[in-house]
Design a protein around this motif. Structure first.
Motif, mmCIF file in Angstrom:
data_model
loop_
_atom_site.group_PDB
_atom_site.id
_atom_site.type_symbol
_atom_site.label_atom_id
_atom_site.label_comp_id
_atom_site.label_asym_id
_atom_site.label_seq_id
_atom_site.Cartn_x
_atom_site.Cartn_y
_atom_site.Cartn_z
ATOM 1 N N GLY A 55 -39.576 5.334 -7.499
ATOM 2 C CA GLY A 55 -39.079 4.675 -7.713
ATOM 3 C C GLY A 55 -38.563 3.659 -6.342
ATOM 4 N N CYS A 56 -38.365 4.434 -5.123
ATOM 5 C CA CYS A 56 -38.719 3.175 -4.340
ATOM 6 C C CYS A 56 -39.380 4.313 -2.477
ATOM 7 C CB CYS A 56 -36.966 2.751 -3.520
ATOM 8 S SG CYS A 56 -36.353 4.130 -2.897
ATOM 9 N N ASN A 72 -31.612 5.815 -11.161
ATOM 10 C CA ASN A 72 -32.801 4.707 -10.870
ATOM 11 C C ASN A 72 -34.133 5.267 -10.432
ATOM 12 O OD1 ASN A 72 -31.574 2.818 -12.211
ATOM 13 N ND2 ASN A 72 -31.440 1.874 -10.759
ATOM 14 N N CYS A 186 -43.473 -10.313 -1.502
ATOM 15 C CA CYS A 186 -42.357 -8.907 -1.125
ATOM 16 C C CYS A 186 -41.680 -9.096 0.646
ATOM 17 C CB CYS A 186 -43.294 -7.718 -1.884
ATOM 18 S SG CYS A 186 -41.970 -6.392 -1.833
ATOM 19 N N THR A 225 -28.919 -0.286 -6.596
ATOM 20 C CA THR A 225 -29.901 -0.432 -7.857
ATOM 21 C C THR A 225 -31.572 -0.335 -7.222
ATOM 22 O OG1 THR A 225 -28.424 -2.181 -9.098
ATOM 23 C CG2 THR A 225 -30.962 -2.506 -9.349
ATOM 24 N N ASN A 248 -25.246 -11.545 1.640
ATOM 25 C CA ASN A 248 -25.701 -11.549 0.430
ATOM 26 C C ASN A 248 -24.770 -12.586 -0.238
ATOM 27 O OD1 ASN A 248 -25.864 -10.557 -1.936
ATOM 28 N ND2 ASN A 248 -27.054 -8.609 -1.732
ATOM 29 N N PRO A 249 -25.436 -13.761 -1.511
ATOM 30 C CA PRO A 249 -24.107 -14.057 -2.245
ATOM 31 C C PRO A 249 -23.362 -13.723 -3.215
ATOM 32 C CG PRO A 249 -26.668 -15.136 -1.818
ATOM 33 C CD PRO A 249 -26.887 -13.727 -1.542
ATOM 34 N N GLY A 370 -33.486 -7.303 2.747
ATOM 35 C CA GLY A 370 -34.478 -7.058 1.946
ATOM 36 C C GLY A 370 -35.397 -8.408 1.256
ATOM 37 N N THR A 650 -32.193 -18.155 -7.413
ATOM 38 C CA THR A 650 -31.657 -17.047 -6.367
ATOM 39 C C THR A 650 -32.238 -16.153 -7.808
ATOM 40 O OG1 THR A 650 -31.793 -15.529 -5.317
ATOM 41 C CG2 THR A 650 -29.708 -16.002 -6.185
ATOM 42 N N THR A 651 -33.705 -15.282 -7.599
ATOM 43 C CA THR A 651 -33.597 -14.762 -8.965
ATOM 44 C C THR A 651 -33.969 -13.560 -8.717
ATOM 45 O OG1 THR A 651 -36.275 -14.597 -8.248
ATOM 46 C CG2 THR A 651 -35.672 -16.310 -9.945
ATOM 47 N N ARG A 653 -33.084 -8.202 -9.700
ATOM 48 C CA ARG A 653 -33.354 -7.869 -10.464
ATOM 49 C C ARG A 653 -31.953 -7.160 -10.999
ATOM 50 N NH1 ARG A 653 -36.786 -7.689 -6.222
ATOM 51 N NH2 ARG A 653 -39.040 -6.622 -6.958
ATOM 52 N N GLN A 657 -33.202 -2.414 -14.625
ATOM 53 C CA GLN A 657 -35.196 -2.402 -14.859
ATOM 54 C C GLN A 657 -35.693 -2.107 -13.821
ATOM 55 O OE1 GLN A 657 -34.580 -7.127 -13.764
ATOM 56 N NE2 GLN A 657 -36.430 -7.359 -13.207
ATOM 57 N N ASN A 659 -38.877 -3.929 -11.068
ATOM 58 C CA ASN A 659 -39.373 -4.865 -11.054
ATOM 59 C C ASN A 659 -40.144 -5.508 -12.655
ATOM 60 O OD1 ASN A 659 -39.995 -4.908 -8.515
ATOM 61 N ND2 ASN A 659 -42.227 -4.105 -8.086
HETATM 62 N N1 MGD Z 1 -34.358 0.432 -9.470
HETATM 63 C C1 MGD Z 1 -35.114 -0.684 -8.946
HETATM 64 N N2 MGD Z 1 -36.075 0.269 -7.719
HETATM 65 C C2 MGD Z 1 -36.420 -0.881 -6.949
HETATM 66 C C3 MGD Z 1 -37.020 -1.947 -7.614
HETATM 67 C C4 MGD Z 1 -36.537 -2.118 -8.612
HETATM 68 O O1 MGD Z 1 -37.104 -3.315 -9.672
HETATM 69 N N3 MGD Z 1 -35.933 -1.668 -9.846
HETATM 70 N N4 MGD Z 1 -38.160 -2.778 -6.783
HETATM 71 C C5 MGD Z 1 -38.839 -2.115 -5.866
HETATM 72 C C6 MGD Z 1 -39.019 -3.372 -4.984
HETATM 73 S S1 MGD Z 1 -41.379 -3.870 -5.138
HETATM 74 C C7 MGD Z 1 -38.675 -4.586 -4.508
HETATM 75 S S2 MGD Z 1 -39.315 -5.077 -3.435
HETATM 76 C C8 MGD Z 1 -37.448 -3.618 -4.106
HETATM 77 C C9 MGD Z 1 -36.215 -4.908 -3.644
HETATM 78 O O2 MGD Z 1 -34.802 -4.459 -4.085
HETATM 79 P P1 MGD Z 1 -33.937 -6.091 -2.922
HETATM 80 O O3 MGD Z 1 -34.509 -6.622 -1.786
HETATM 81 O O4 MGD Z 1 -32.317 -5.096 -2.993
HETATM 82 O O5 MGD Z 1 -34.576 -6.912 -4.122
HETATM 83 P P2 MGD Z 1 -34.146 -7.808 -4.761
HETATM 84 O O6 MGD Z 1 -33.374 -8.120 -6.745
HETATM 85 O O7 MGD Z 1 -34.420 -8.619 -5.510
HETATM 86 O O8 MGD Z 1 -32.262 -8.492 -4.367
HETATM 87 C C10 MGD Z 1 -32.153 -9.035 -3.630
HETATM 88 C C11 MGD Z 1 -30.725 -9.279 -2.641
HETATM 89 O O9 MGD Z 1 -30.537 -10.144 -2.215
HETATM 90 C C12 MGD Z 1 -29.647 -10.697 -2.171
HETATM 91 N N5 MGD Z 1 -29.271 -12.466 -1.970
HETATM 92 C C13 MGD Z 1 -30.656 -12.913 -2.984
HETATM 93 N N6 MGD Z 1 -31.314 -14.530 -2.511
HETATM 94 C C14 MGD Z 1 -30.371 -14.535 -0.872
HETATM 95 C C15 MGD Z 1 -30.642 -14.917 0.162
HETATM 96 O O10 MGD Z 1 -30.496 -15.932 0.137
HETATM 97 N N7 MGD Z 1 -29.846 -14.507 1.231
HETATM 98 C C16 MGD Z 1 -29.267 -13.086 0.821
HETATM 99 N N8 MGD Z 1 -28.631 -12.893 2.138
HETATM 100 N N9 MGD Z 1 -29.149 -12.436 -0.274
HETATM 101 C C17 MGD Z 1 -29.912 -12.719 -1.703
HETATM 102 C C18 MGD Z 1 -29.246 -10.239 -3.831
HETATM 103 O O11 MGD Z 1 -27.823 -10.624 -3.740
HETATM 104 C C19 MGD Z 1 -29.631 -9.130 -4.187
HETATM 105 O O12 MGD Z 1 -28.776 -8.290 -4.415
HETATM 106 O O13 MGD Z 1 -36.522 -2.503 -4.489
HETATM 107 C C20 MGD Z 1 -37.172 -1.623 -4.834
HETATM 108 N N10 MGD Z 1 -37.067 -0.536 -5.443
#
Ligand code: MGD
Ligand code: MGD
Ligand code: MO
Length: 765
Positions: A55-56, A72, A186, A225, A248-249, A370, A650-651, A653, A657, A659
């Motif tokens: 998962g992470c 998750n 990433c 998440t 965080n926005p 992140g 901003t896109t 997850r 889901q 990815n």
């Molecule tokens: N369950 C689950 N676990 C995962 C994943 C998954 O898809 N699902 N993916 C895995 C992977 S590969 C990765 S890279 C990580 C990703 O983990 P995160 O880094 O948490 O990924 P994101 O969902 O893209 O969310 C980023 C956060 O940044 C915020 N954000 C968006 N734009 C900006 C900005 O400009 N500035 C600031 N300060 N905040 C912003 C969003 O509101 C969101 O809360 O998680 C990993 N773990």
């Protein structure tokens, strides 16, 4: 009077975690038809004798034998250990053209792949093929290329260290450094930005450091998440009274309040613990401005303290002894204009000052970040300004303090450590020469963006993917889809069917592999693999479930099969010998990378060992031997954002889901149920465009220089608590709007979180 909300949109007021999380797991288990087996599987996740949760990359607590509940993580595990199967009959019943119209969720939800398959153009179907024929075909196709540089070798970060090491060995022996990697999409801004600043491209903290932190800053990540086990750490810190300052926005629920499923009182009383002590809704892309604002205030307060005859605030001894570049940096902060800092960050002076005060008053500070930081045109600059902020008060390289990038895939960091890189240095070549007697090229190869470009314009003819769903994960998917259909060879080593597999080349082969939970038996018996978490801890992972089909092979065995068929006896590498016992692969890893000394011994200790992170001990592996204050000129991410019509997309997850793997259509904590076709917008931005919540809208990129449309149509506008000027939508759907040319020039990280767009009402037709 309550307004009527669009279908599936509700106010969600409960804390994150709690009973909702337990309920979600129960329903996942039922859907995957694995109630008994699945429950047993969950209990072995992240246990000393068990497997590493896919998962992470959050680390496991050291001294635990108790089960750490994680919703998750449970979804990731049950998704892999499902009882559902995709056998050859499935492909006999469904043409590739018909599968193309299935959703990403439907494709993966069919279950585990069971048989090697090759695409047959005449019947438009995948047909079974034997492993030996598959390997021979791949070897022959790779052999036909004019140059090894016409092939691309992608890695998605789930591969074990052993698989990734063999893969890079094979590709280097084949003769290219084309290693596009999920890390390129990433944390590449971290991998590029931190070595320049502190001499190492990884986080400096350990899990234990959180126990003695006095303040925690969180920028741009959503742990409830994406790193749910981190919530245990944040929950404990909050209960100790440690301020947690969030930028965080979006108001992510788990960062507001969290009920720990481990905590009997919270579960019984339906209570929860507040997490963030202050929540700053920075504009998307506004972090550089916010960081500069905070640092400007720290420096101003330092100067004021000195002028009043008090002690300074910054750590002069640290700066003097350990860093360079401070004076130029101070000047850069002085020159940053307040009006622009406030406008670009979208935050008030008082908000920034309150954050600066927490920073100043805490002895030990950890800063976590992140994708909200890295996936921007100035992602590398963001990361380097974070390092600057920490260095100002010596918050790197001592207990309770440091930098904590939240990595993505569970072994993405390990993949990099064992050689997956398009920019190898001489020490990697030396290591391979020591271990295998040949010296590979160190000419730079392709990263993910360069790979996509080469595939789109026909320079690359072959693509091999060790996992992942490259075509869907990247910007400009339409162009990549077309490019991939023109390839001569596409090979996918995968657990589940996804859209990238349907982009058939002249020769297309899908090879099914074991996942983390599967028992991996080789000539010498059952094997363990190793992985490295976000905090540089390396440990063993051992699956125990009967694999979904007798046909499946392990990733190392598949890589070895391809290598043998492609290279024959080149350089005398005995691939069969290596995979018969993974200890032998680890012995070679140790020869190439001396940090892995006593590798086989040290992974047999429960919990494994930590790789050397020089900056954690204040050893700076930079050219000057010191940590460096680096400059980031300007504040604006992208000049197109000053277009009066522009909004910044901003896109994100959803909660449901992984990815490109869409488990389901709910995003519980954001109050979205049964759909993903929504765009979150500020009410005033809606009103300014004559729109209301529930209206159908089109979102288009402002990057129109090449004339491509880059629009998603008929999405539903949702009024949301998000700063003016920022809007948010789901990844991967929104990738249609992201241009391949929109990336951080320093690292190549796509700017998935800073896309200049405009929003208009959809055509009623
Ligand atoms: N369950 C689950 N676990 C995962 C994943 C998954 O898809 N699902 N993916 C895995 C992977 S590969 C990765 S890279 C990580 C990703 O983990 P995160 O880094 O948490 O990924 P994101 O969902 O893209 O969310 C980023 C956060 O940044 C915020 N954000 C968006 N734009 C900006 C900005 O400009 N500035 C600031 N300060 N905040 C912003 C969003 O509101 C969101 O809360 O998680 C990993 N773990
Ligand atoms: N717009 C937008 N785009 C993004 C992002 C974003 O935030 N916004 N995030 C980016 C990030 S951080 C990342 S990391 C990438 C993710 O890009 P990828 O890593 O390429 O994508 P995944 O969706 O994780 O890959 C899922 C597939 O991996 C395969 N798989 C799963 N487990 C295994 C295994 O154990 N072995 C093998 N061989 N295959 C397996 C399955 O076939 C599954 O369909 O996407 C990037 N794209
Ligand atoms: Mo990621």
């Amino acid at each position: 009077m309550t307004e009527k909300r669009p279908e599936g949109i509700e106010q969600y007021d409960a804390p994150a975690g709690g009973w909702g999380a337990l309920k979600a797991v129960a329903s996942t288990l039922a859907h995957q038809q694995i109630v008994a087996q699945g429950t047993a599987t969950l209990l072995k996740a992240n246990q000393p004798e068990g497997f590493d949760c896919p998962g992470c990359a959050w680390p496991d607590p050291k001294h635990t034998s108790s089960f750490e509940f994680c919703e998750n993580g449970a979804k990731a595990i049950t998704w892999e250990s499902t009882a559902r199967r995709v056998p050859p009959e499935f492909f006999a019943q469904n043409t590739v053209s018909s599968l193309w119209h299935w959703t990403d969720h439907q494709l993966e939800d069919q279950g585990r792949l069971t048989h090697p398959m090759i695409f047959d153009h005449d019947s438009d179907r995948y047909l079974p093929i034997s492993w030996e024929d598959a390997f021979a075909t791949i070897g022959a196709e790779l052999g036909k290329l004019e140059s090894p540089d016409e092939a691309e070798f992608y890695t998605s970060g789930r591969a074990s260290n052993e698989a990734a090491f063999l893969y890079q060995l094979f590709v280097r022996a084949f003769g290219t450094n084309n290693f596009p990697d999920c890390s390129n999409m990433c944390h590449e801004a971290t991998s590029v930005g931190l070595p320049q600043a502190i001499g190492v491209g990884k986080g400096t903290v350990t899990l234990e450091d959180f126990d003695s932190a006095d303040a925690i800053f969180s920028f741009g990540h959503n742990p409830g998440t994406n790193h749910p086990r981190m919530m245990t750490t944040l929950h404990n810190a909050s209960r100790r009274g440690v301020p947690i300052i969030v930028f965080n926005p979006l108001k992510e629920r788990a960062l507001e309040k969290f009920a720990a499923p481990q905590n009997p009182v919270e579960m019984a009383t339906l209570s929860s613990t507040p997490i963030a002590s202050a929540y700053h809704q920075v504009r998307a892309g506004g972090d550089l401005a916010a960081l500069k604002g905070i640092m400007k205030i720290v420096l101003e307060k330092d100067a004021a303290a000195l002028a009043a005859g008090r002690h300074g605030i910054i750590d002069r001894a640290f700066i003097e002894e350990h860093t360079t570049g401070f004076e130029a940096f101070r000047k850069d902060m002085e020159d940053a204009p307040w009006d622009r800092i406030l406008a670009v960050s979208g935050l008030t002076y008082e908000a920034l000052e309150s954050a600066a005060d927490v920073y100043i008053n805490a002895e030990n500070v950890i800063l976590c970040y992140g994708m909200g930081i890295t996936q921007h045109r100035h992602g590398t600059a963001n990361v380097q300004q974070i390092a600057n902020l920490l260095m100002l008060r010596g918050n790197i390289g001592r207990t309770g303090a440091g930098i904590c990038p939240l990595r993505g895939h569970s072994n993405v960091q390990g993949n990099r450590t064992v050689g997956i890189t398009e920019i190898p240095g001489p020490s990697l070549a030396d290591g391979i020469e020591r271990a295998f007697g040949f010296r590979p090229s160190i000419i730079k190869g392709h990263n993910a963006i360069e790979t996509a470009e080469a595939i789109i314009d026909g320079r690359s003819k072959a693509l091999v993917c060790l996992g992942g769903n490259l075509a869907v994960a990247m910007p400009d998917p339409g162009a990549i889809f077309a490019g991939m259909r023109k390839l001569d060879l596409a090979v996918h080593i995968a657990t589940k069917l996804n859209r990238s597999h349907l982009l058939t080349a002249k020769v297309s082969i899908v090879l099914p592999c074991f996942g983390r939970t599967d028992l991996d038996t080789q000539a010498s018996g059952p094997q363990a693999v190793t992985v490295e978490d976000s905090m540089s801890m390396v440990h063993a992972s051992r699956g125990f479930l009967n694999p979904p089909s007798e046909m499946l092979r392990s990733e190392p065995a598949i890589v070895a099969g391809i290598a043998k068929a492609t290279l024959g006896n080149r350089y005398g590498i005995d691939w069969d010998f290596l995979i018969a016992d993974y200890d032998r692969i680890r012995e070679k890893i140790e020869v190439v990378f001396p940090d892995f000394r006593d590798f086989n011994k040290r992974i047999r200790v429960p919990g494994g060992f930590r790789l050397d992170v020089a900056a954690s001990d204040r050893r700076w592996k930079t050219p000057s031997g010191k940590a460096v204050f680096l400059l980031a000129p300007g504040l604006d991410e992208d000049p197109r954002q000053s277009d009066p019509e522009a909004l910044v997309l901003t896109t994100l997850r959803s909660h449901d889901q992984y990815n490109t793997t869409v488990y389901g259509l709910n995003d519980r904590y954001r109050g979205v149920f049964g759909r993903r076709d929504v765009v979150f917008m500020n009410r005033h931005d809606l009103a300014e465009r004559g729109l209301s919540e529930g209206d159908l809208i089109d979102v288009s990129s402002l990057v129109a220089t090449d004339g491509a449309p880059r629009t998603v149509s008929r999405y539903t506008a949702v009024a949301y608590d998000i700063p003016r000027g920022s809007i948010a939508g789901y990844y991967p759907e929104m990738n249609t709007v992201v241009a391949l040319s929109d990336y951080d020039p320093a690292s190549g990280t796509p700017a998935y979180k800073g896309v200049p767009v405009k929003v208009v009402r959809s055509d009623p037709a």
